[in-house]
Motif scaffolding. Structure first.
Motif, mmCIF file in Angstrom:
data_model
loop_
_atom_site.group_PDB
_atom_site.id
_atom_site.type_symbol
_atom_site.label_atom_id
_atom_site.label_comp_id
_atom_site.label_asym_id
_atom_site.label_seq_id
_atom_site.Cartn_x
_atom_site.Cartn_y
_atom_site.Cartn_z
ATOM 1 N N TYR A 175 52.964 9.140 -11.300
ATOM 2 C CA TYR A 175 52.215 8.837 -12.537
ATOM 3 C C TYR A 175 52.842 7.675 -13.290
ATOM 4 C CZ TYR A 175 49.880 13.200 -11.480
ATOM 5 O OH TYR A 175 49.167 14.180 -10.853
ATOM 6 N N LEU A 176 54.167 7.680 -13.372
ATOM 7 C CA LEU A 176 54.824 6.517 -13.997
ATOM 8 C C LEU A 176 54.493 5.262 -13.188
ATOM 9 C CD1 LEU A 176 56.748 5.319 -16.106
ATOM 10 C CD2 LEU A 176 58.667 5.952 -14.632
ATOM 11 N N GLY A 177 54.503 5.404 -11.852
ATOM 12 C CA GLY A 177 54.166 4.265 -10.981
ATOM 13 C C GLY A 177 52.750 3.768 -11.220
ATOM 14 N N ARG A 178 51.817 4.711 -11.354
ATOM 15 C CA ARG A 178 50.417 4.300 -11.585
ATOM 16 C C ARG A 178 50.268 3.646 -12.950
ATOM 17 N NH1 ARG A 178 46.809 9.237 -9.022
ATOM 18 N NH2 ARG A 178 48.129 9.339 -7.193
ATOM 19 N N TRP A 179 51.009 4.143 -13.932
ATOM 20 C CA TRP A 179 50.931 3.540 -15.269
ATOM 21 C C TRP A 179 51.487 2.113 -15.224
ATOM 22 C CZ3 TRP A 179 54.757 1.924 -18.780
ATOM 23 C CH2 TRP A 179 54.232 1.495 -20.007
ATOM 24 N N GLN A 183 50.083 -2.206 -15.954
ATOM 25 C CA GLN A 183 50.737 -3.098 -16.916
ATOM 26 C C GLN A 183 51.259 -4.388 -16.286
ATOM 27 O OE1 GLN A 183 50.984 -1.828 -20.294
ATOM 28 N NE2 GLN A 183 49.658 -0.318 -19.306
ATOM 29 N N THR A 184 51.140 -4.506 -14.958
ATOM 30 C CA THR A 184 51.730 -5.656 -14.270
ATOM 31 C C THR A 184 50.859 -6.070 -13.084
ATOM 32 O OG1 THR A 184 53.677 -6.440 -13.063
ATOM 33 C CG2 THR A 184 53.193 -4.107 -12.861
ATOM 34 N N ALA A 185 51.020 -7.328 -12.653
ATOM 35 C CA ALA A 185 50.285 -7.787 -11.470
ATOM 36 C C ALA A 185 51.023 -7.417 -10.184
ATOM 37 C CB ALA A 185 50.104 -9.305 -11.549
ATOM 38 N N VAL A 186 52.254 -6.947 -10.304
ATOM 39 C CA VAL A 186 53.034 -6.585 -9.106
ATOM 40 C C VAL A 186 52.400 -5.346 -8.451
ATOM 41 C CG1 VAL A 186 55.324 -5.897 -8.273
ATOM 42 C CG2 VAL A 186 55.133 -7.489 -10.210
ATOM 43 N N LYS A 187 52.228 -5.391 -7.125
ATOM 44 C CA LYS A 187 51.648 -4.237 -6.409
ATOM 45 C C LYS A 187 52.707 -3.147 -6.293
ATOM 46 C CE LYS A 187 47.678 -6.149 -4.849
ATOM 47 N NZ LYS A 187 47.719 -7.056 -5.999
ATOM 48 N N ILE A 188 52.260 -1.898 -6.464
ATOM 49 C CA ILE A 188 53.211 -0.781 -6.495
ATOM 50 C C ILE A 188 52.936 0.155 -5.320
ATOM 51 C CG2 ILE A 188 54.125 1.123 -7.901
ATOM 52 C CD1 ILE A 188 54.420 -1.453 -9.451
ATOM 53 N N VAL A 189 53.941 0.352 -4.462
ATOM 54 C CA VAL A 189 53.835 1.355 -3.402
ATOM 55 C C VAL A 189 54.377 2.659 -3.986
ATOM 56 C CG1 VAL A 189 54.595 2.031 -1.083
ATOM 57 C CG2 VAL A 189 54.212 -0.407 -1.625
ATOM 58 N N LEU A 190 53.551 3.708 -3.980
ATOM 59 C CA LEU A 190 53.907 4.935 -4.713
ATOM 60 C C LEU A 190 54.517 6.008 -3.828
ATOM 61 C CD1 LEU A 190 50.609 5.309 -6.763
ATOM 62 C CD2 LEU A 190 52.844 4.679 -7.701
ATOM 63 N N TRP A 191 55.251 6.914 -4.438
ATOM 64 C CA TRP A 191 55.699 8.166 -3.840
ATOM 65 C C TRP A 191 55.005 9.287 -4.602
ATOM 66 C CZ3 TRP A 191 58.137 9.194 0.549
ATOM 67 C CH2 TRP A 191 58.753 10.437 0.736
ATOM 68 N N GLU A 192 54.917 10.485 -3.992
ATOM 69 C CA GLU A 192 54.065 11.524 -4.588
ATOM 70 C C GLU A 192 54.788 12.491 -5.531
ATOM 71 O OE1 GLU A 192 50.372 12.352 -3.663
ATOM 72 O OE2 GLU A 192 50.748 10.207 -3.728
ATOM 73 N N GLY A 193 55.902 12.114 -6.111
ATOM 74 C CA GLY A 193 56.604 13.026 -7.022
ATOM 75 C C GLY A 193 55.889 13.137 -8.359
ATOM 76 N N SER A 194 56.213 14.204 -9.097
ATOM 77 C CA SER A 194 55.658 14.329 -10.457
ATOM 78 C C SER A 194 56.553 15.224 -11.300
ATOM 79 C CB SER A 194 54.236 14.897 -10.412
ATOM 80 O OG SER A 194 54.240 16.128 -9.750
ATOM 81 N N CYS A 195 56.401 15.083 -12.606
ATOM 82 C CA CYS A 195 57.155 15.915 -13.550
ATOM 83 C C CYS A 195 56.373 17.198 -13.797
ATOM 84 C CB CYS A 195 57.360 15.151 -14.857
ATOM 85 S SG CYS A 195 57.808 16.261 -16.209
#
Ligand code: 13P
Ligand code: SF4
Length: 325
Positions: A175-179, A183-195
């Motif tokens: 979720y932090l990654g998706r947020w 906010q940025t043009a940098v592409k984000i490769v995500l992991w599936e963790g969560s709080c």
């Protein structure tokens, strides 16, 4: 910072925050902690999610994960007690190796830190060769050691953009990654963790607050799911949320985060009414005044990080601390 010379007694610090009868009951314990801090030349570092008795009564230095990492690096007491969760205590040891770092309860973990291992990071690096790994501080020292740079919720965008690349691997909070991706043009490769605390909030409950309270302000931690963040007037780290309330002085606010935040901030913002749809972090709530006393009295539980892992993790944490925010 040296161990504090307390001018205002801990019981005095709690006046007006807790009922007098509760302060009277806590007084012996508060005084015992104060004496132990002096005897051990110790400081208590406390995260913003600590309960008010700890946060306002015995903490010497307090803040979000970023502030705690900076304060830990500068602390020159002999003993540092982390009133927070295990990854925060490990970060303290990583940035200030020569100190004795204690955590009152070793079971104070974090669902994010449990979501990824060092072996997972090594596999990701094989899958995405050359793509830098940005790791949220809510991880073990071993995971940090495999990372290029750390970040906290208070500096994620700046850290991601500091690398000057068009893609990063972001671990472990999806979720932090998706947020950050919004906010940025940098592409984000995500992991599936969560709080486990922030993922329980729903957009529907926040819409319910808006429907019932005209003009209410909603501020949320970026560990919340995207539809929850879409309902928020402000998204920020715990320290960012506190600053926002102090600056904007809203008439009514909902802090979409762990329960103790509103309790602690309400003390310093009497003109604001806090509606409290909080969720408790069971890990943070393992830290108690009794635990802090036992920790200082018996010098337990000492946080030890393998020196080779600590040296590599330190590079990732230090790179983060060097990024201007
Ligand atoms: P902050 O760095 O924003 O204080 O967040 C830490 C944390 O664990 C939030 O759940
Ligand atoms: Fe971890 Fe969530 Fe608890 Fe923060 S609130 S320590 S991210 S489980």
């Amino acid at each position: 910072m040296n161990a504090p010379v307390t001018i205002v007694s801990p019981a005095e610090r709690l006046r007006g925050i807790l009922p007098d009868i509760e302060i009277a009951a806590l007084r012996p314990l508060l005084e015992e902690i104060d004496e132990l801090k002096r005897a051990r030349n110790a400081v208590v570092l406390a995260h913003n999610y600590m309960t008010p008795d700890i946060f306002h009564g015995v903490a010497d230095l307090k803040g979000d994960s970023l502030a705690l990492a900076r304060l830990a690096a500068d602390a020159d007491a002999d003993v540092i007690v982390m009133a927070g969760v295990h990854f925060m205590a490990e970060t303290t040891k990583i940035v200030n190796e020569s100190k004795t770092v204690l955590i009152p309860d070793t079971a104070a973990g974090c669902s994010l830190a449990e979501a990824i291992t060092a072996a997972d990071v090594r596999l990701l690096k094989e899958r995405y060769p050359g793509v830098p790994v940005v790791t949220y501080v809510n991880t073990s020292a071993a995971v940090k050691a495999e990372s290029d740079i750390c970040c906290t919720s208070g500096n994620t965008v700046q850290v991601v953009e500091s690398l000057g690349v068009d893609r990063v691997i972001f671990l472990p909070d999806q979720y932090l990654g998706r947020w950050v991706a919004t906010q940025t043009a940098v592409k984000i490769v995500l992991w599936e963790g969560s709080c486990m605390v922030h993922e329980r909030f729903t957009a529907e409950e926040l819409r319910g607050y808006r429907a019932l309270h005209a003009g209410i302000q909603i501020i949320a931690h970026p560990e919340c799911p995207p539809d929850v963040l879409a309902e928020a007037d402000f998204v920020g780290s715990t320290a960012g949320m506190i600053r926002w309330v102090k600056d904007k002085r809203p008439r009514q606010v909902v802090m979409v985060t762990e329960c103790s935040m509103s309790d602690n901030v309400a003390v310093e913002s009497p003109e604001t009414e806090f509606l409290r749809p909080c969720n408790l972090c069971p890990h943070m709530k393992r830290i108690t005044l009794e635990g802090i006393r036992d920790s200082l009295r018996d010098m337990k539980h000492e946080v030890v990080v393998d020196p080779e892992i600590a040296a590599r993790a330190r590079m990732a944490v230090q790179r983060m601390l060097d990024v201007p925010v």
